[in-house]
Design a protein around this motif. Structure first.
Motif, PDB file in Angstrom:
ATOM      1  N   MET A   1       0.717  -0.954  -0.538  1.00 31.05           N
ATOM      2  CA  MET A   1       0.233  -0.222  -0.244  1.00 31.05           C
ATOM      3  C   MET A   1       1.109   1.278   0.181  1.00 31.05           C
ATOM      4  SD  MET A   1      -2.977   0.878   2.284  1.00 31.05           S
ATOM      5  CE  MET A   1      -4.367  -0.574   2.522  1.00 31.05           C
ATOM      6  N   SER A   2       0.795   2.213  -0.317  1.00 31.05           N
ATOM      7  CA  SER A   2       1.475   3.508  -0.249  1.00 31.05           C
ATOM      8  C   SER A   2       1.314   4.104   0.140  1.00 31.05           C
ATOM      9  CB  SER A   2       1.188   4.061  -2.356  1.00 31.05           C
ATOM     10  OG  SER A   2      -0.260   4.616  -2.181  1.00 31.05           O
ATOM     11  N   VAL A   3       1.820   4.941   0.810  1.00 32.50           N
ATOM     12  CA  VAL A   3       2.089   5.891   1.615  1.00 32.50           C
ATOM     13  C   VAL A   3       1.129   7.120   1.321  1.00 32.50           C
ATOM     14  CG1 VAL A   3       3.394   8.112   2.473  1.00 32.50           C
ATOM     15  CG2 VAL A   3       4.471   6.055   2.014  1.00 32.50           C
ATOM     16  N   ILE A   4       0.597   7.518   0.091  1.00 27.83           N
ATOM     17  CA  ILE A   4      -0.601   8.406   0.019  1.00 27.83           C
ATOM     18  C   ILE A   4      -1.695   7.397   0.673  1.00 27.83           C
ATOM     19  CG2 ILE A   4      -1.665   9.866  -2.045  1.00 27.83           C
ATOM     20  CD1 ILE A   4       0.689  10.684  -2.358  1.00 27.83           C
ATOM     21  N   LYS A   5      -1.886   6.418  -0.022  1.00 26.05           N
ATOM     22  CA  LYS A   5      -3.557   5.824   0.414  1.00 26.05           C
ATOM     23  C   LYS A   5      -2.829   5.345   2.402  1.00 26.05           C
ATOM     24  CE  LYS A   5      -4.456   2.619  -3.195  1.00 26.05           C
ATOM     25  NZ  LYS A   5      -4.202   1.492  -4.060  1.00 26.05           N
ATOM     26  N   LYS A   6      -2.295   5.366   3.102  1.00 29.82           N
ATOM     27  CA  LYS A   6      -2.404   5.036   4.472  1.00 29.82           C
ATOM     28  C   LYS A   6      -2.522   6.853   5.060  1.00 29.82           C
ATOM     29  CE  LYS A   6       1.289   1.614   4.500  1.00 29.82           C
ATOM     30  NZ  LYS A   6       2.938   1.502   4.923  1.00 29.82           N
ATOM     31  N   ILE A   7      -1.943   7.358   4.257  1.00 23.14           N
ATOM     32  CA  ILE A   7      -2.436   9.176   4.636  1.00 23.14           C
ATOM     33  C   ILE A   7      -3.944   9.071   5.090  1.00 23.14           C
ATOM     34  CG2 ILE A   7      -2.748  12.088   4.394  1.00 23.14           C
ATOM     35  CD1 ILE A   7       0.262  10.860   3.898  1.00 23.14           C
ATOM     36  N   VAL A   8      -4.582   9.225   3.546  1.00 19.70           N
ATOM     37  CA  VAL A   8      -5.959   9.128   2.492  1.00 19.70           C
ATOM     38  C   VAL A   8      -6.965   8.221   4.121  1.00 19.70           C
ATOM     39  CG1 VAL A   8      -7.928   8.680   1.581  1.00 19.70           C
ATOM     40  CG2 VAL A   8      -5.406  10.173   0.605  1.00 19.70           C
ATOM     41  N   ILE A   9      -6.581   7.133   4.238  1.00 17.06           N
ATOM     42  CA  ILE A   9      -6.869   6.333   4.925  1.00 17.06           C
ATOM     43  C   ILE A   9      -7.045   6.405   6.844  1.00 17.06           C
ATOM     44  CG2 ILE A   9      -7.378   3.588   6.196  1.00 17.06           C
ATOM     45  CD1 ILE A   9      -6.476   3.079   3.494  1.00 17.06           C
ATOM     46  N   PHE A  10      -5.983   7.534   6.724  1.00 18.48           N
ATOM     47  CA  PHE A  10      -5.786   7.538   8.198  1.00 18.48           C
ATOM     48  C   PHE A  10      -6.975   9.158   8.372  1.00 18.48           C
ATOM     49  CE2 PHE A  10      -3.639  10.728  11.450  1.00 18.48           C
ATOM     50  CZ  PHE A  10      -4.302  10.064  12.316  1.00 18.48           C
TER      51      PHE A  10
END
Length: 173
Positions: A1-10
């Motif tokens: 999972m990309s860093v951007i996806k993790k930030i958006v989910i967070f």
């Protein structure tokens, strides 16, 4: 999972948690703790918090003073005293009678409030501006009796009468 996806989910999770918190806060009714948070005085006692005529009213005070306030909710859903409506001095030597306060706020709207100290006073009558308010609402809290009346019009002149169960005048001011 990309860093951007993790930030958006967070961020989405944080927003959902914040909205749940706001919803929960806005469902809460005011409590005495809300009055304590709004007053800088250390020896304050909250006698009651009650919804009266679509306003959340509190009577609180200390050994020297009785105060009336209207509670309001901020945008986060926290209750605070939004407006102090009046105060009354307490005479510690007076064991009978009524501790009362009268205040006039915008419009004019008048507030009559206080504590009934005479144990035999069962009915309170307020006469003001040519009108007579019989059976002013009396609230019991912590073994004490309090009253509150809001009316449209000027506060002055006025008079209080405290009656016994039999209708005898015990207190008059």
């Amino acid at each position: 999972m990309s860093v951007i996806k993790k930030i958006v989910i967070f961020l989405a999770f944080a927003i959902v948690l914040f909205l749940a918190y706001l919803y929960d806060q806005h469902q809460q009714l005011p409590q005495p703790q809300d009055v304590y948070k709004s007053t800088p005085q250390l020896n304050t006692r909250v006698y009651f918090v009650k919804k009266i005529d679509n306003d959340w009213i509190t009577i609180f005070g200390n050994d020297r003073e009785l105060m009336l306030g209207r509670l309001e909710k901020d945008w986060l859903g926290r209750w605070r005293i939004g407006e102090y409506l009046g105060d009354a001095n307490i005479n510690p030597n007076e064991n009978q009678g009524i501790v009362w306060g009268v205040s006039e706020q915008r419009g004019p709207v008048s507030y009559y409030f206080g504590m009934i100290r005479g144990p035999d006073i069962q009915t309170l009558i307020i006469e003001t501006d040519g009108e007579i308010y019989q059976d002013v609402p009396i609230f019991e809290s912590e073994g004490k009796q309090f009253f509150y009346l809001k009316r449209d019009g000027n506060a002055l002149p006025f008079s209080f009468k405290g009656l016994s169960k039999e209708g005898e005048i015990i207190f008059s001011d």
